[in-house]
Design an enzyme around this catalytic site. Structure first.
Site, PDB file in Angstrom:
ATOM      1  N   TRP A   9      41.370  39.349  37.513  1.00  0.00           N
ATOM      2  CA  TRP A   9      42.443  39.885  38.076  1.00  0.00           C
ATOM      3  C   TRP A   9      43.012  40.916  37.898  1.00  0.00           C
ATOM      4  O   TRP A   9      43.004  41.179  36.616  1.00  0.00           O
ATOM      5  CB  TRP A   9      43.519  38.611  38.195  1.00  0.00           C
ATOM      6  CG  TRP A   9      44.877  38.786  38.748  1.00  0.00           C
ATOM      7  CD1 TRP A   9      45.307  39.443  40.116  1.00  0.00           C
ATOM      8  CD2 TRP A   9      46.330  38.762  38.399  1.00  0.00           C
ATOM      9  NE1 TRP A   9      46.380  39.587  40.353  1.00  0.00           N
ATOM     10  CE2 TRP A   9      47.106  39.093  39.322  1.00  0.00           C
ATOM     11  CE3 TRP A   9      46.548  38.096  36.980  1.00  0.00           C
ATOM     12  CZ2 TRP A   9      48.514  39.036  39.114  1.00  0.00           C
ATOM     13  CZ3 TRP A   9      47.980  38.049  37.193  1.00  0.00           C
ATOM     14  CH2 TRP A   9      49.082  38.327  37.998  1.00  0.00           C
ATOM     15  N   TYR A  42      41.968  39.668  44.936  1.00  0.00           N
ATOM     16  CA  TYR A  42      41.973  40.715  43.935  1.00  0.00           C
ATOM     17  C   TYR A  42      41.734  41.992  44.149  1.00  0.00           C
ATOM     18  O   TYR A  42      40.539  42.319  44.486  1.00  0.00           O
ATOM     19  CB  TYR A  42      41.172  40.410  42.639  1.00  0.00           C
ATOM     20  CG  TYR A  42      41.707  38.835  41.812  1.00  0.00           C
ATOM     21  CD1 TYR A  42      42.743  37.989  42.385  1.00  0.00           C
ATOM     22  CD2 TYR A  42      40.708  38.200  41.146  1.00  0.00           C
ATOM     23  CE1 TYR A  42      43.030  37.012  41.798  1.00  0.00           C
ATOM     24  CE2 TYR A  42      41.049  36.929  40.411  1.00  0.00           C
ATOM     25  CZ  TYR A  42      42.170  36.412  41.000  1.00  0.00           C
ATOM     26  OH  TYR A  42      42.397  35.078  40.380  1.00  0.00           O
TER      27      TYR A  42
END
Length: 175
Positions: A9, A42
């Site tokens: 992330w 992401y």
């Protein structure tokens, strides 16, 4: 699968850090951290592209996890989203594909999409992320729901709430 994995992330967003982020993932693999977790969300796919570059030539050393947006889940949506993720990653199969969190698409449709992907050899296992005990009970009660492999949830030293009910529930079912 290693006890510690690498989450992605917020990587892949800053092009000036690309080489450093790739080198970090590759060093982690060299040190034995063979689980890499990413998601279509992401960086709107940027993380998956970066992971793909980092694992090029090392795919057999990695347990690769990605996640589908809830609005992309379902019979057809999960298949299309997974195919886009596979392309960004430069691989032909994910080891684990997760529903990122519960959305408006019925869980049964998501299961059917995941099982289609499994039958096509595009994913080895499927699971969910961020589901609570009630959601998990509903999931395993659906056709095919008992084949869920994992529920990836927030859990750390300061957030241990899953220890009360969700973790024991999952452990009892080998999830």
């Amino acid at each position: 699968v290693s006890a510690l994995g690498m989450g992605t992330w917020m990587i892949g967003d800053d092009r000036t850090r690309r080489a450093e982020e790739i080198a970090t993932l590759q060093r982690g693999i060299e040190l034995g951290m063979n689980l890499i977790d990413t998601a279509e969300m992401y960086g709107d796919g940027a993380s998956e592209r970066l992971v793909g570059e980092a694992i090029r030539g090392r795919r057999d050393q990695v347990f690769l996890v990605s996640k589908v947006y809830p609005h992309n889940a379902g019979r057809r949506g999960a298949v299309a989203a997974c195919e886009r993720s596979l392309k960004r990653l430069g691989v032909d199969c994910l080891d684990l594909y997760l529903l990122h969190w519960r959305g408006s698409v019925p869980l049964q449709e998501t299961i059917e999409g995941f099982e289609t992907l499994q039958a096509q050899g595009k994913i080895r296992h499927w699971g969910v992320s961020n589901l609570d005990t009630a959601d998990m009970e509903e999931l395993v009660g659906l056709a095919g729901g008992n084949r869920v492999a994992a529920n990836q949830v927030l859990y750390n030293l300061s957030r241990r709430g899953i220890e009360w009910d969700l973790l024991p529930w999952c452990e009892a079912r080998q999830i």
